[in-house]
Design an enzyme around this catalytic site. Structure first.
Site, PDB file in Angstrom:
ATOM      1  N   CYS A   1       0.839  -1.201   0.000  1.00 50.46           N
ATOM      2  CA  CYS A   1       0.000   0.000   0.000  1.00 50.46           C
ATOM      3  C   CYS A   1       0.873   1.250   0.000  1.00 50.46           C
ATOM      4  O   CYS A   1       1.783   1.382   0.826  1.00 50.46           O
ATOM      5  CB  CYS A   1      -0.901  -0.027   1.229  1.00 50.46           C
ATOM      6  SG  CYS A   1      -1.735   1.537   1.579  1.00 50.46           S
ATOM      7  N   GLU A   2       0.609   2.159  -0.915  1.00 50.68           N
ATOM      8  CA  GLU A   2       1.439   3.358  -1.008  1.00 50.68           C
ATOM      9  C   GLU A   2       1.164   4.355   0.113  1.00 50.68           C
ATOM     10  O   GLU A   2       1.931   5.300   0.297  1.00 50.68           O
ATOM     11  CB  GLU A   2       1.251   4.036  -2.361  1.00 50.68           C
ATOM     12  CG  GLU A   2      -0.114   4.629  -2.604  1.00 50.68           C
ATOM     13  CD  GLU A   2      -0.235   5.260  -3.982  1.00 50.68           C
ATOM     14  OE1 GLU A   2      -0.965   6.253  -4.090  1.00 50.68           O
ATOM     15  OE2 GLU A   2       0.394   4.767  -4.932  1.00 50.68           O
ATOM     16  N   HIS A   3       0.095   4.157   0.870  1.00 55.21           N
ATOM     17  CA  HIS A   3      -0.225   5.091   1.942  1.00 55.21           C
ATOM     18  C   HIS A   3       0.494   4.747   3.251  1.00 55.21           C
ATOM     19  O   HIS A   3       0.860   5.651   4.015  1.00 55.21           O
ATOM     20  CB  HIS A   3      -1.739   5.110   2.183  1.00 55.21           C
ATOM     21  CG  HIS A   3      -2.514   5.512   0.975  1.00 55.21           C
ATOM     22  ND1 HIS A   3      -3.679   4.888   0.583  1.00 55.21           N
ATOM     23  CD2 HIS A   3      -2.280   6.463   0.040  1.00 55.21           C
ATOM     24  CE1 HIS A   3      -4.125   5.441  -0.529  1.00 55.21           C
ATOM     25  NE2 HIS A   3      -3.297   6.403  -0.878  1.00 55.21           N
ATOM     26  N   HIS A   4       0.666   3.457   3.526  1.00 56.92           N
ATOM     27  CA  HIS A   4       1.308   3.052   4.780  1.00 56.92           C
ATOM     28  C   HIS A   4       2.507   2.121   4.560  1.00 56.92           C
ATOM     29  O   HIS A   4       3.147   1.716   5.523  1.00 56.92           O
ATOM     30  CB  HIS A   4       0.303   2.320   5.684  1.00 56.92           C
ATOM     31  CG  HIS A   4      -0.886   3.157   6.065  1.00 56.92           C
ATOM     32  ND1 HIS A   4      -2.078   3.108   5.389  1.00 56.92           N
ATOM     33  CD2 HIS A   4      -1.050   4.076   7.052  1.00 56.92           C
ATOM     34  CE1 HIS A   4      -2.935   3.949   5.930  1.00 56.92           C
ATOM     35  NE2 HIS A   4      -2.345   4.556   6.938  1.00 56.92           N
TER      36      HIS A   4
ATOM     37  N   GLN B   1      -5.051  -0.571  -4.747  1.00 58.06           N
ATOM     38  CA  GLN B   1      -5.669  -1.666  -5.483  1.00 58.06           C
ATOM     39  C   GLN B   1      -6.377  -1.152  -6.736  1.00 58.06           C
ATOM     40  O   GLN B   1      -6.383  -1.817  -7.774  1.00 58.06           O
ATOM     41  CB  GLN B   1      -6.654  -2.427  -4.587  1.00 58.06           C
ATOM     42  CG  GLN B   1      -7.245  -3.656  -5.256  1.00 58.06           C
ATOM     43  CD  GLN B   1      -8.090  -4.482  -4.308  1.00 58.06           C
ATOM     44  OE1 GLN B   1      -7.835  -4.509  -3.107  1.00 58.06           O
ATOM     45  NE2 GLN B   1      -9.090  -5.160  -4.832  1.00 58.06           N
TER      46      GLN B   1
ATOM     47  N   HIS C   1      -6.126  -6.045   2.865  1.00 55.45           N
ATOM     48  CA  HIS C   1      -5.141  -4.994   3.111  1.00 55.45           C
ATOM     49  C   HIS C   1      -4.757  -4.991   4.586  1.00 55.45           C
ATOM     50  O   HIS C   1      -5.612  -4.779   5.453  1.00 55.45           O
ATOM     51  CB  HIS C   1      -5.714  -3.630   2.721  1.00 55.45           C
ATOM     52  CG  HIS C   1      -5.959  -3.482   1.252  1.00 55.45           C
ATOM     53  ND1 HIS C   1      -5.257  -2.591   0.468  1.00 55.45           N
ATOM     54  CD2 HIS C   1      -6.818  -4.123   0.415  1.00 55.45           C
ATOM     55  CE1 HIS C   1      -5.678  -2.677  -0.783  1.00 55.45           C
ATOM     56  NE2 HIS C   1      -6.632  -3.594  -0.841  1.00 55.45           N
TER      57      HIS C   1
ATOM     58  N   CYS D   1      -3.116  -2.778   6.075  1.00 58.33           N
ATOM     59  CA  CYS D   1      -3.268  -1.446   6.669  1.00 58.33           C
ATOM     60  C   CYS D   1      -4.665  -1.269   7.246  1.00 58.33           C
ATOM     61  O   CYS D   1      -4.921  -0.332   8.008  1.00 58.33           O
ATOM     62  CB  CYS D   1      -2.979  -0.353   5.647  1.00 58.33           C
ATOM     63  SG  CYS D   1      -4.033  -0.382   4.189  1.00 58.33           S
TER      64      CYS D   1
END
Length: 237
Positions: free
Chosen positions: A125-128, A166, A194, A196
């Protein structure tokens, strides 16, 4: 999955029709710019930190969480983390177009879609920067020539081995097949969990996220979408 979703649609101008003026049949997914995803993401001339700098960054993070990077069990951790990054994010150095470049013409006039389902993958995941993992189901209707079945799995891995959402992963796989193979249609369905969301935050273990993307005949023909879904959901023998 974080609530913020990367937009795949172009910005609209004042002259574009308002949502109330657009019929559902006129709505089409935005096309991705091939320059954004068909080549390797990292160019040979792109400046990058050295391995030593990357390892020092890991030491900084270890100190940040309250650890002692000098203790015996962590002495080799920076090296191992950087090596793991090289493996987890190898998709940045691979070219999706090259994977789909070789096709075969001996199809005996085959004109139905080709489906490869249950392609297992793991992405980040690019956020976490936490893993999400699951299965991709990919179908396309060829025009005269087909691509090797393993290439669809390799294509999935190239995009998955990058920082992703995703939604973007689904769109990139479909767009690459559509752009390189020029089929009559592409269908991509991804189901994933996910971490996250399951390990941190709301901590809902087992919650699954589904995303899909259709082009061509799959986009325009609901019956083909339904047939694709029914084959994806058919029990395994």
């Amino acid at each position: 999955m974080d609530a913020t979703i990367k937009s795949l649609r172009p910005k609209t101008s004042d002259s574009d029709p308002k949502p109330s003026q657009t019929k559902p049949s006129d709505v089409r997914p935005a096309e991705l710019d091939p320059a954004e995803f068909l080549a390797a993401a990292v160019r040979a001339d792109q400046p990058r930190p050295s391995r030593a700098e990357a390892e020092r960054a890991v030491q900084t993070l270890l100190s940040y969480i309250g650890e002692n990077p000098a203790r015996e069990g962590l002495l080799d951790t920076p090296r191992r983390v950087v090596e793991a990054f090289d493996e987890l994010y190898q998709g940045y150095h691979q070219c999706p177009a090259e994977v789909l470049d070789r096709t075969f013409g001996e199809t005996a006039g085959y004109d139905d879609f080709v489906l490869v389902r249950d392609i297992e993958f793991t992405s980040q995941c690019e956020h976490h920067m936490m893993p999400f993992y699951g299965r991709a189901h990919i179908a396309y209707t060829p025009v005269e020539r087909v691509v090797g079945l393993s290439k669809l799995a390799r294509l999935t891995d190239i995009f998955a081995r990058r920082l992703q959402t995703q939604e973007h992963l689904t769109a990139q796989i479909a767009a690459a097949i559509d752009e390189v193979l020029k089929p009559r249609g592409v269908a991509v369905l991804i189901e994933a969990e996910h971490t996250c969301m399951s390990v941190r935050g709301v901590a809902k273990h087992g919650a699954m996220t589904f995303t899909s993307r259709y082009t061509g005949m799959f986009r325009d023909n609901p019956a083909e979408q339904a047939r694709f879904i029914s084959l994806v959901r058919a029990p395994q023998r």
